[in-house]
Design a protein around this motif. Structure first.
Motif, mmCIF file in Angstrom:
data_model
loop_
_atom_site.group_PDB
_atom_site.id
_atom_site.type_symbol
_atom_site.label_atom_id
_atom_site.label_comp_id
_atom_site.label_asym_id
_atom_site.label_seq_id
_atom_site.Cartn_x
_atom_site.Cartn_y
_atom_site.Cartn_z
ATOM 1 N N ASP A 154 1.887 -18.409 57.302
ATOM 2 C CA ASP A 154 2.096 -17.130 57.690
ATOM 3 C C ASP A 154 1.097 -16.816 59.001
ATOM 4 O OD1 ASP A 154 4.149 -16.563 55.705
ATOM 5 O OD2 ASP A 154 2.562 -15.928 54.410
ATOM 6 N N GLU A 155 0.278 -17.552 59.295
ATOM 7 C CA GLU A 155 -0.965 -17.218 60.451
ATOM 8 C C GLU A 155 -1.036 -18.322 61.337
ATOM 9 O OE1 GLU A 155 -4.680 -15.926 58.893
ATOM 10 O OE2 GLU A 155 -3.802 -14.548 57.586
ATOM 11 N N ASP A 156 -1.067 -19.685 61.029
ATOM 12 C CA ASP A 156 -1.479 -20.747 61.700
ATOM 13 C C ASP A 156 -0.141 -21.405 62.261
ATOM 14 O OD1 ASP A 156 -3.953 -19.849 60.791
ATOM 15 O OD2 ASP A 156 -3.738 -21.625 59.226
ATOM 16 N N SER A 157 -0.347 -21.944 63.332
ATOM 17 C CA SER A 157 0.567 -22.958 64.097
ATOM 18 C C SER A 157 -0.148 -24.406 64.457
ATOM 19 C CB SER A 157 0.887 -22.115 65.412
ATOM 20 O OG SER A 157 1.724 -22.687 66.228
ATOM 21 N N VAL A 158 0.972 -25.227 64.560
ATOM 22 C CA VAL A 158 0.575 -26.510 65.033
ATOM 23 C C VAL A 158 1.621 -26.902 65.628
ATOM 24 C CG1 VAL A 158 -0.138 -29.089 64.336
ATOM 25 C CG2 VAL A 158 -1.085 -26.978 63.001
ATOM 26 N N ILE A 159 1.439 -27.575 66.929
ATOM 27 C CA ILE A 159 2.352 -28.192 67.469
ATOM 28 C C ILE A 159 2.274 -29.593 67.894
ATOM 29 C CG2 ILE A 159 4.150 -27.932 69.726
ATOM 30 C CD1 ILE A 159 3.297 -25.187 69.812
ATOM 31 N N LEU A 160 3.228 -30.483 67.717
ATOM 32 C CA LEU A 160 3.014 -31.768 67.887
ATOM 33 C C LEU A 160 4.209 -32.189 68.970
ATOM 34 C CD1 LEU A 160 2.615 -32.932 64.396
ATOM 35 C CD2 LEU A 160 1.199 -33.673 65.998
ATOM 36 N N TYR A 161 3.729 -32.810 69.869
ATOM 37 C CA TYR A 161 4.631 -33.310 70.935
ATOM 38 C C TYR A 161 4.483 -35.098 70.845
ATOM 39 C CZ TYR A 161 4.313 -28.979 73.226
ATOM 40 O OH TYR A 161 4.322 -27.598 73.732
ATOM 41 N N THR A 162 5.518 -35.648 70.398
ATOM 42 C CA THR A 162 5.554 -37.110 70.526
ATOM 43 C C THR A 162 6.418 -37.980 71.481
ATOM 44 O OG1 THR A 162 7.488 -37.143 68.921
ATOM 45 C CG2 THR A 162 5.385 -37.016 67.847
ATOM 46 N N PHE A 163 5.842 -38.999 71.852
ATOM 47 C CA PHE A 163 6.265 -39.815 72.963
ATOM 48 C C PHE A 163 6.495 -41.179 72.367
ATOM 49 C CE2 PHE A 163 3.921 -36.322 74.633
ATOM 50 C CZ PHE A 163 4.859 -35.847 75.466
ATOM 51 N N ARG A 164 7.339 -41.755 72.787
ATOM 52 C CA ARG A 164 7.497 -43.356 72.461
ATOM 53 C C ARG A 164 6.137 -44.194 72.972
ATOM 54 N NH1 ARG A 164 13.790 -44.673 73.486
ATOM 55 N NH2 ARG A 164 14.549 -43.337 71.611
ATOM 56 N N SER A 165 5.784 -43.790 74.091
ATOM 57 C CA SER A 165 4.490 -44.498 74.699
ATOM 58 C C SER A 165 3.837 -43.410 75.605
ATOM 59 C CB SER A 165 5.003 -45.780 75.297
ATOM 60 O OG SER A 165 5.492 -45.673 76.277
ATOM 61 N N GLN A 166 2.577 -43.698 76.163
ATOM 62 C CA GLN A 166 1.928 -43.105 76.963
ATOM 63 C C GLN A 166 2.566 -43.462 78.350
ATOM 64 O OE1 GLN A 166 -2.062 -43.460 76.827
ATOM 65 N NE2 GLN A 166 -2.507 -41.897 78.249
ATOM 66 N N LYS A 167 3.337 -44.480 78.344
ATOM 67 C CA LYS A 167 3.603 -45.119 79.499
ATOM 68 C C LYS A 167 4.558 -43.963 80.492
ATOM 69 C CE LYS A 167 6.641 -48.526 81.540
ATOM 70 N NZ LYS A 167 7.441 -49.739 81.213
ATOM 71 N N TYR A 168 5.339 -43.021 79.900
ATOM 72 C CA TYR A 168 6.091 -42.308 80.539
ATOM 73 C C TYR A 168 5.635 -40.734 80.552
ATOM 74 C CZ TYR A 168 9.365 -45.854 80.040
ATOM 75 O OH TYR A 168 10.072 -46.998 80.046
ATOM 76 N N THR A 169 4.190 -40.642 80.487
ATOM 77 C CA THR A 169 3.598 -39.509 80.426
ATOM 78 C C THR A 169 2.831 -39.222 81.820
ATOM 79 O OG1 THR A 169 1.715 -40.236 79.303
ATOM 80 C CG2 THR A 169 3.365 -39.171 77.658
ATOM 81 N N GLY A 170 2.304 -38.068 81.980
ATOM 82 C CA GLY A 170 1.580 -37.946 83.378
ATOM 83 C C GLY A 170 0.439 -36.954 82.783
ATOM 84 N N ARG A 171 -0.901 -37.009 83.463
ATOM 85 C CA ARG A 171 -1.629 -36.209 82.948
ATOM 86 C C ARG A 171 -2.662 -35.792 84.186
ATOM 87 N NH1 ARG A 171 -7.157 -36.869 80.065
ATOM 88 N NH2 ARG A 171 -7.136 -35.183 78.610
ATOM 89 N N GLU A 172 -2.812 -34.558 84.284
ATOM 90 C CA GLU A 172 -3.331 -33.998 85.459
ATOM 91 C C GLU A 172 -4.357 -32.781 84.929
ATOM 92 O OE1 GLU A 172 -2.650 -31.352 89.447
ATOM 93 O OE2 GLU A 172 -0.947 -32.244 88.637
ATOM 94 N N ILE A 173 -5.558 -32.920 85.594
ATOM 95 C CA ILE A 173 -6.786 -32.169 85.199
ATOM 96 C C ILE A 173 -7.117 -31.229 86.160
ATOM 97 C CG2 ILE A 173 -9.312 -32.131 84.210
ATOM 98 C CD1 ILE A 173 -8.427 -34.922 83.012
ATOM 99 N N MET A 174 -7.188 -29.911 85.951
ATOM 100 C CA MET A 174 -7.642 -28.947 87.114
ATOM 101 C C MET A 174 -8.930 -28.303 86.496
ATOM 102 S SD MET A 174 -3.880 -27.570 88.212
ATOM 103 C CE MET A 174 -4.778 -26.482 89.406
#
Length: 87
Positions: A56-76
């Protein structure tokens, strides 16, 4: 598989959620984790979080990918946690 997990849980449960997630994934910044995880460990992680959270209060979100190969990551700005290990 590669997973990004984000949670927003009540103040009393934050420490326990952090501890659970750190067992399976790498801490990136406040309430954000990522990393490679097996299907079996993903099931364990989800079960542990299900037992902890208040639906009723909490939230957890999971994003799943077959591999990290198709993900991008940028840090600002400042990187909160690094994946470097000291020897």
């Amino acid at each position: 598989m590669f997973v990004i997990l984000v949670y927003d849980v009540g103040e009393k449960r934050v420490g326990k959620a952090l501890k659970i997630c750190r067992k399976y994934l790498h801490w990136v910044q406040n309430s954000v984790f990522e990393g490679e995880i097996s299907k079996a460990n993903l099931v364990k992680l989800k079960k542990e979080l299900e037992m902890l959270i208040d639906n009723d209060e909490d939230s957890v979100i999971l994003y799943t990918f077959r591999s990290q190969k198709y993900t991008g990551r940028e840090i600002m700005g400042k990187e909160k946690a690094t994946t470097d290990f000291l020897i």
